[in-house]
Design an enzyme around this catalytic site. Structure first.
Site, PDB file in Angstrom:
ATOM      1  N   ALA A   1       0.858  -1.182   0.000  1.00  0.00           N
ATOM      2  CA  ALA A   1       0.000   0.000   0.000  1.00  0.00           C
ATOM      3  C   ALA A   1       0.895   1.233   0.000  1.00  0.00           C
ATOM      4  CB  ALA A   1      -0.889  -0.020   1.233  1.00  0.00           C
TER       5      ALA A   1
ATOM      6  N   GLY B   1       0.510  -5.085   0.877  1.00  0.00           N
ATOM      7  CA  GLY B   1      -0.703  -5.164   0.059  1.00  0.00           C
ATOM      8  C   GLY B   1      -0.450  -5.784  -1.305  1.00  0.00           C
TER       9      GLY B   1
ATOM     10  N   GLU C   1      -0.668  -9.407  -0.701  1.00  0.00           N
ATOM     11  CA  GLU C   1      -2.091  -9.693  -0.431  1.00  0.00           C
ATOM     12  C   GLU C   1      -2.917  -9.666  -1.721  1.00  0.00           C
ATOM     13  OE1 GLU C   1      -1.864  -6.522   2.672  1.00  0.00           O
ATOM     14  OE2 GLU C   1      -3.144  -7.901   3.788  1.00  0.00           O
TER      15      GLU C   1
ATOM     16  N   GLU D   1       4.754  -5.158   7.019  1.00  0.00           N
ATOM     17  CA  GLU D   1       4.015  -4.095   7.721  1.00  0.00           C
ATOM     18  C   GLU D   1       4.522  -3.897   9.140  1.00  0.00           C
ATOM     19  OE1 GLU D   1       2.592  -6.542   5.920  1.00  0.00           O
ATOM     20  OE2 GLU D   1       0.962  -5.726   4.696  1.00  0.00           O
TER      21      GLU D   1
HETATM   22  C1  HXC Z   1       5.004   4.408  -1.334  1.00  0.00           C
HETATM   23  C2  HXC Z   1       6.878   3.437  -2.201  1.00  0.00           C
HETATM   24  C3  HXC Z   1       6.528   2.200  -1.618  1.00  0.00           C
HETATM   25  C4  HXC Z   1       5.328   2.128  -0.867  1.00  0.00           C
HETATM   26  C5  HXC Z   1       8.404   1.963  -2.659  1.00  0.00           C
HETATM   27  N1  HXC Z   1       8.037   3.243  -2.834  1.00  0.00           N
HETATM   28  N2  HXC Z   1       7.516   1.313  -1.921  1.00  0.00           N
HETATM   29  N3  HXC Z   1       6.109   4.526  -2.048  1.00  0.00           N
HETATM   30  N4  HXC Z   1       4.591   3.262  -0.751  1.00  0.00           N
HETATM   31  N5  HXC Z   1       4.895   1.000  -0.317  1.00  0.00           N
HETATM   32  C6  HXC Z   1       8.737   4.288  -3.564  1.00  0.00           C
HETATM   33  C7  HXC Z   1       9.948   4.799  -2.793  1.00  0.00           C
HETATM   34  O1  HXC Z   1       9.553   5.759  -1.840  1.00  0.00           O
HETATM   35  C8  HXC Z   1      10.775   5.377  -3.918  1.00  0.00           C
HETATM   36  O2  HXC Z   1      10.242   6.640  -4.264  1.00  0.00           O
HETATM   37  C9  HXC Z   1      10.503   4.440  -5.080  1.00  0.00           C
HETATM   38  O3  HXC Z   1       9.283   3.760  -4.767  1.00  0.00           O
HETATM   39  C10 HXC Z   1      11.593   3.395  -5.252  1.00  0.00           C
HETATM   40  O4  HXC Z   1      11.772   2.735  -4.015  1.00  0.00           O
HETATM   41  P1  HXC Z   1      13.187   2.543  -3.325  1.00  0.00           P
HETATM   42  O5  HXC Z   1      12.939   2.289  -1.870  1.00  0.00           O
HETATM   43  O6  HXC Z   1      14.111   3.673  -3.643  1.00  0.00           O
HETATM   44  O7  HXC Z   1      13.708   1.227  -4.060  1.00  0.00           O
HETATM   45  P2  HXC Z   1      14.660   0.077  -3.501  1.00  0.00           P
HETATM   46  O8  HXC Z   1      15.816   0.688  -2.737  1.00  0.00           O
HETATM   47  O9  HXC Z   1      14.949  -0.787  -4.659  1.00  0.00           O
HETATM   48  O10 HXC Z   1      13.798  -0.729  -2.399  1.00  0.00           O
HETATM   49  C11 HXC Z   1      12.658  -1.429  -2.839  1.00  0.00           C
HETATM   50  C12 HXC Z   1      11.793  -1.842  -1.601  1.00  0.00           C
HETATM   51  C13 HXC Z   1      11.474  -0.602  -0.740  1.00  0.00           C
HETATM   52  C14 HXC Z   1      12.538  -2.901  -0.769  1.00  0.00           C
HETATM   53  C15 HXC Z   1      10.513  -2.486  -2.164  1.00  0.00           C
HETATM   54  O11 HXC Z   1      10.972   0.402  -1.591  1.00  0.00           O
HETATM   55  C16 HXC Z   1      10.484  -0.842   0.339  1.00  0.00           C
HETATM   56  O12 HXC Z   1      10.827  -1.427   1.388  1.00  0.00           O
HETATM   57  N6  HXC Z   1       9.247  -0.410   0.163  1.00  0.00           N
HETATM   58  C17 HXC Z   1       8.197  -0.465   1.159  1.00  0.00           C
HETATM   59  C18 HXC Z   1       7.673  -1.862   1.287  1.00  0.00           C
HETATM   60  C19 HXC Z   1       6.592  -1.959   2.366  1.00  0.00           C
HETATM   61  O13 HXC Z   1       6.833  -1.659   3.536  1.00  0.00           O
HETATM   62  N7  HXC Z   1       5.387  -2.384   1.987  1.00  0.00           N
HETATM   63  C20 HXC Z   1       4.269  -2.516   2.901  1.00  0.00           C
HETATM   64  C21 HXC Z   1       3.453  -1.251   2.897  1.00  0.00           C
HETATM   65  S1  HXC Z   1       2.132  -1.306   4.076  1.00  0.00           S
HETATM   66  P3  HXC Z   1      11.166   7.965  -4.320  1.00  0.00           P
HETATM   67  O14 HXC Z   1      10.182   9.056  -4.619  1.00  0.00           O
HETATM   68  O15 HXC Z   1      11.840   8.073  -2.996  1.00  0.00           O
HETATM   69  O16 HXC Z   1      12.115   7.668  -5.442  1.00  0.00           O
HETATM   70  C22 HXC Z   1       0.962  -2.257   3.332  1.00  0.00           C
HETATM   71  C23 HXC Z   1      -0.297  -2.487   4.142  1.00  0.00           C
HETATM   72  C24 HXC Z   1      -1.393  -3.089   3.310  1.00  0.00           C
HETATM   73  O17 HXC Z   1       1.106  -2.703   2.259  1.00  0.00           O
HETATM   74  C25 HXC Z   1      -2.700  -2.924   3.978  1.00  0.00           C
HETATM   75  C26 HXC Z   1      -3.812  -2.624   2.990  1.00  0.00           C
HETATM   76  C27 HXC Z   1      -4.898  -1.741   3.510  1.00  0.00           C
END
Ligand code: HXC
Length: 258
Positions: free
Chosen positions: A65, A109, A112, A132
């Site tokens: 998400a 997400g 999921e 998460e």
């Molecule tokens: C918003 C995101 C994002 C996310 C990545 N980006 N994941 N933006 N929400 N979930 C954006 C980064 O901010 C960045 O933007 C660009 O995508 C590239 O990401 P990087 O981090 O620079 O890439 P990398 O170093 O290759 O790392 C990849 C990654 C990392 C390991 C996937 O991005 C990451 O850990 N992302 C978050 C994963 C996460 O926690 N997901 C769960 C979310 S909570 P900029 O602008 O800085 O270049 C969830 C709850 C669901 O999903 C519930 C549903 C209601």
């Protein structure tokens, strides 16, 4: 079908939906999930479509998400909007089979979303996770429930509590995905599987989907009874007669969804 965050193509009775927010690794925001719900509703109603493939890019199916969109929200905002519950329910109402074709990250997400599809084919670079916990929250569209049913309690707890990622080999070993292929072959492989499904009786494919999903929702006895009754019911279709006649006449069946 023109969307801001999706690319949708239809060919040979198969719809290919690509999540398309490359700047955010296909992070799922309200716009994307709203468009996805709309696309699935339209494709489900479109007679030219018999199976759907959902994919992302080679780097990310979806990295979860959208954290930027969520970070400042209050409990009341999340609760009153039933944040992503509406979109998830809408996706689950799709009656045609949906294959998730996952390359790269399928996190939070994103994992999921893949698990809400009917089965997952992944690329050898896929990484699944429910991280998460690192954000001080928990999965919100079924991750704790579905991952546990896919891979069992121990691995699911491990994934949700540590936030570690699972690679493609582990995902296949644990039953999360049905096949692993080299990344360049991911979409062709998923489309070939979808075309194979599209060649079957559409009535029977929808029935299969209902029956297998029933296994998650009910007792074994009730699920088996449900299956037997719909098996009986399919004898009211022309496609059953055609399928069995074709076998006996040693020819390919011509299903007409009747
Ligand atoms: C918003 C995101 C994002 C996310 C990545 N980006 N994941 N933006 N929400 N979930 C954006 C980064 O901010 C960045 O933007 C660009 O995508 C590239 O990401 P990087 O981090 O620079 O890439 P990398 O170093 O290759 O790392 C990849 C990654 C990392 C390991 C996937 O991005 C990451 O850990 N992302 C978050 C994963 C996460 O926690 N997901 C769960 C979310 S909570 P900029 O602008 O800085 O270049 C969830 C709850 C669901 O999903 C519930 C549903 C209601």
């Amino acid at each position: 079908m023109a969307y801001q965050t999706l690319i949708v193509e239809i060919e040979d009775s198969v719809a290919l939906i690509r999540l398309n927010r490359p700047e955010a690794l296909n992070a799922l925001n309200s716009a994307l999930l709203g468009e996805l719900a709309d696309a699935l509703k339209q494709l489900d109603a479109n007679d030219k479509v018999r199976c759907i493939v959902l994919t992302g890019s080679e780097k990310a199916f979806a990295a979860g998400a959208d954290i930027k969109e969520m970070s400042e929200k209050s409990f009341v905002e999340m609760f009153t909007a039933d944040f992503f519950g509406v979109e998830a329910d809408s996706l689950l109402r799709t009656r045609k089979p949906i294959i998730a074709a996952v390359a790269g990250y399928a996190l939070g997400g994103g994992c999921e979303l893949a698990m809400m599809c009917d089965f997952i084919i992944c690329a050898d670079n896929a990484k699944f996770g429910q991280p998460e916990i690192n954000l001080g929250v928990v999965a919100g569209i079924g991750g704790t429930q579905r991952l546990t049913r896919f891979v069992g309690k121990s691995k699911s707890m491990d994934m949700h509590l540590t936030g570690r990622f699972m690679d493609a080999a582990e995902a296949e070993r644990s039953g999360l995905v049905s096949r692993v292929v080299p990344v360049a072959q991911l979409v062709p492989e998923a489309l070939a599987a979808a075309r194979k499904i599209a060649s079957k009786s559409a009535v029977a494919t929808m029935v299969v989907k209902e029956c297998v999903n029933r296994a998650y929702e009910t007792t074994l006895r009730e699920g088996v009874l449900f299956e037997r009754r719909v098996f009986h019911a399919l004898f009211a279709t022309e496609d059953q007669k055609e399928g069995m006649s074709a076998f006996l006449e040693k020819r390919e069946p011509q299903f007409r969804d009747k």
